[in-house]
Design a protein around this motif. Structure first.
Motif, PDB file in Angstrom:
ATOM      1  N   GLU A 138       0.794  -1.224   0.000  1.00 52.83           N
ATOM      2  CA  GLU A 138       0.000   0.000   0.000  1.00 52.83           C
ATOM      3  C   GLU A 138       0.829   1.278   0.000  1.00 52.83           C
ATOM      4  O   GLU A 138       0.400   2.280  -0.561  1.00 52.83           O
ATOM      5  CB  GLU A 138      -0.966  -0.010   1.175  1.00 52.83           C
ATOM      6  N   VAL A 139       1.989   1.257   0.625  1.00 53.76           N
ATOM      7  CA  VAL A 139       2.824   2.459   0.663  1.00 53.76           C
ATOM      8  C   VAL A 139       3.719   2.522  -0.568  1.00 53.76           C
ATOM      9  O   VAL A 139       3.790   3.545  -1.251  1.00 53.76           O
ATOM     10  CB  VAL A 139       3.657   2.511   1.962  1.00 53.76           C
ATOM     11  N   TYR A 140       4.393   1.413  -0.862  1.00 53.26           N
ATOM     12  CA  TYR A 140       5.314   1.383  -1.999  1.00 53.26           C
ATOM     13  C   TYR A 140       4.654   0.892  -3.289  1.00 53.26           C
ATOM     14  O   TYR A 140       5.308   0.821  -4.330  1.00 53.26           O
ATOM     15  CB  TYR A 140       6.520   0.502  -1.675  1.00 53.26           C
ATOM     16  N   GLU A 141       3.366   0.534  -3.207  1.00 51.72           N
ATOM     17  CA  GLU A 141       2.587   0.090  -4.367  1.00 51.72           C
ATOM     18  C   GLU A 141       3.216  -1.088  -5.105  1.00 51.72           C
ATOM     19  O   GLU A 141       3.198  -1.177  -6.326  1.00 51.72           O
ATOM     20  CB  GLU A 141       2.344   1.263  -5.324  1.00 51.72           C
ATOM     21  N   LEU A 142       3.766  -2.013  -4.342  1.00 51.64           N
ATOM     22  CA  LEU A 142       4.297  -3.247  -4.914  1.00 51.64           C
ATOM     23  C   LEU A 142       3.131  -4.062  -5.460  1.00 51.64           C
ATOM     24  O   LEU A 142       2.098  -4.183  -4.798  1.00 51.64           O
ATOM     25  CB  LEU A 142       5.024  -4.048  -3.829  1.00 51.64           C
ATOM     26  N   PRO A 143       3.251  -4.621  -6.654  1.00 52.61           N
ATOM     27  CA  PRO A 143       2.180  -5.487  -7.165  1.00 52.61           C
ATOM     28  C   PRO A 143       1.945  -6.651  -6.204  1.00 52.61           C
ATOM     29  O   PRO A 143       2.850  -7.061  -5.478  1.00 52.61           O
ATOM     30  CB  PRO A 143       2.739  -5.992  -8.500  1.00 52.61           C
ATOM     31  N   SER A 144       0.744  -7.210  -6.228  1.00 56.65           N
ATOM     32  CA  SER A 144       0.394  -8.266  -5.276  1.00 56.65           C
ATOM     33  C   SER A 144       1.293  -9.490  -5.391  1.00 56.65           C
ATOM     34  O   SER A 144       1.409 -10.260  -4.443  1.00 56.65           O
ATOM     35  CB  SER A 144      -1.072  -8.674  -5.443  1.00 56.65           C
ATOM     36  N   THR A 145       1.933  -9.677  -6.542  1.00 58.39           N
ATOM     37  CA  THR A 145       2.873 -10.797  -6.699  1.00 58.39           C
ATOM     38  C   THR A 145       4.312 -10.306  -6.787  1.00 58.39           C
ATOM     39  O   THR A 145       5.180 -10.999  -7.319  1.00 58.39           O
ATOM     40  CB  THR A 145       2.532 -11.637  -7.954  1.00 58.39           C
ATOM     41  N   GLY A 146       4.572  -9.128  -6.241  1.00 56.14           N
ATOM     42  CA  GLY A 146       5.935  -8.581  -6.250  1.00 56.14           C
ATOM     43  C   GLY A 146       6.880  -9.387  -5.380  1.00 56.14           C
ATOM     44  O   GLY A 146       6.509  -9.875  -4.312  1.00 56.14           O
ATOM     45  N   ARG A 147       8.106  -9.514  -5.825  1.00 55.35           N
ATOM     46  CA  ARG A 147       9.127 -10.290  -5.117  1.00 55.35           C
ATOM     47  C   ARG A 147       9.830  -9.424  -4.075  1.00 55.35           C
ATOM     48  O   ARG A 147      10.194  -8.289  -4.340  1.00 55.35           O
ATOM     49  CB  ARG A 147      10.152 -10.833  -6.105  1.00 55.35           C
ATOM     50  N   ILE A 148      10.013 -10.003  -2.892  1.00 53.47           N
ATOM     51  CA  ILE A 148      10.758  -9.372  -1.795  1.00 53.47           C
ATOM     52  C   ILE A 148      11.968 -10.256  -1.497  1.00 53.47           C
ATOM     53  O   ILE A 148      11.860 -11.473  -1.474  1.00 53.47           O
ATOM     54  CB  ILE A 148       9.891  -9.230  -0.525  1.00 53.47           C
ATOM     55  N   TRP A 149      13.080  -9.602  -1.235  1.00 57.49           N
ATOM     56  CA  TRP A 149      14.321 -10.299  -0.869  1.00 57.49           C
ATOM     57  C   TRP A 149      14.693  -9.981   0.566  1.00 57.49           C
ATOM     58  O   TRP A 149      14.615  -8.832   0.991  1.00 57.49           O
ATOM     59  CB  TRP A 149      15.470  -9.836  -1.772  1.00 57.49           C
ATOM     60  N   ALA A 150      15.098 -10.990   1.321  1.00 58.61           N
ATOM     61  CA  ALA A 150      15.739 -10.783   2.619  1.00 58.61           C
ATOM     62  C   ALA A 150      17.219 -10.604   2.295  1.00 58.61           C
ATOM     63  O   ALA A 150      17.902 -11.575   1.982  1.00 58.61           O
ATOM     64  CB  ALA A 150      15.516 -11.969   3.536  1.00 58.61           C
ATOM     65  N   VAL A 151      17.691  -9.354   2.299  1.00 55.41           N
ATOM     66  CA  VAL A 151      19.046  -9.079   1.842  1.00 55.41           C
ATOM     67  C   VAL A 151      20.069  -9.042   2.970  1.00 55.41           C
ATOM     68  O   VAL A 151      21.271  -9.145   2.720  1.00 55.41           O
ATOM     69  CB  VAL A 151      19.123  -7.772   1.008  1.00 55.41           C
ATOM     70  N   GLU A 152      19.589  -8.909   4.194  1.00 54.79           N
ATOM     71  CA  GLU A 152      20.497  -8.943   5.347  1.00 54.79           C
ATOM     72  C   GLU A 152      19.713  -9.409   6.563  1.00 54.79           C
ATOM     73  O   GLU A 152      18.607  -8.969   6.806  1.00 54.79           O
ATOM     74  CB  GLU A 152      21.082  -7.550   5.609  1.00 54.79           C
ATOM     75  N   ILE A 153      20.326 -10.363   7.301  1.00 52.75           N
ATOM     76  CA  ILE A 153      19.654 -10.884   8.498  1.00 52.75           C
ATOM     77  C   ILE A 153      20.618 -10.793   9.671  1.00 52.75           C
ATOM     78  O   ILE A 153      21.748 -11.106   9.587  1.00 52.75           O
ATOM     79  CB  ILE A 153      19.172 -12.336   8.300  1.00 52.75           C
TER      80      ILE A 153
END
Length: 153
Positions: A138-153
């Motif tokens: 809702e804030v960044y308007e990522l499409p509902s199937t947009g990919r997210i990466w865990a880039v640092e843990i």
């Protein structure tokens, strides 16, 4: 953790919970989740909305491109993110759906575009995952199937 990205809504939320759990088990300072920039370049979601102005450039001339791919950090009960003024308004609307989450700090650096926002997130990993996914959508308007990466843990 054995996987570091997810694109489907349920899998993204599972990724967030797994990343929060791994972050806490490792005792790391924070974890960083980042939207795949290709999800914002000309993609559309089920409602037919276009890609975010952040990645595609908009005609308003407000330099939102300089913020780069949307990211969210979590550590020590705080969600940290950068956003434009318009995205900040959207974030405030999202926070109405999550009363346990509150803005702790807004930082508007003179040398950088946008606003850095710190939100207290004193909740269980599942609720934090719901909040994070809602922010990406809702804030960044990522499409509902947009990919997210865990880039640092």
């Amino acid at each position: 953790m054995t996987r570091f990205d997810a694109a489907e809504p349920a899998e993204r939320r599972k990724l967030y919970v797994d990343a929060i759990t791994a972050h806490r088990e490792r005792g790391s300072g924070f974890l960083t989740l980042e939207a795949d920039p290709s999800a914002l370049e000309g993609g559309s979601d089920a409602e037919g909305e276009g890609a975010s102005d952040r990645a595609s450039g908009d005609e308003s001339g407000d330099d939102t491109d300089e913020l780069g791919a949307p990211w969210i950090q979590f550590g020590d009960g705080t969600v940290n993110l950068d956003c434009t003024e318009d995205e900040l308004d959207a974030l405030k609307a999202v926070l109405e759906e999550f009363p346990a989450f509150k803005i702790d700090d807004l930082i508007r650096p003179e040398e950088a575009e946008g606003v850095n926002v710190r939100v207290s997130a004193k909740a269980d990993p599942n609720r934090i995952a719901q909040f994070v996914d809602t922010v990406f959508l809702e804030v960044y308007e990522l499409p509902s199937t947009g990919r997210i990466w865990a880039v640092e843990i």
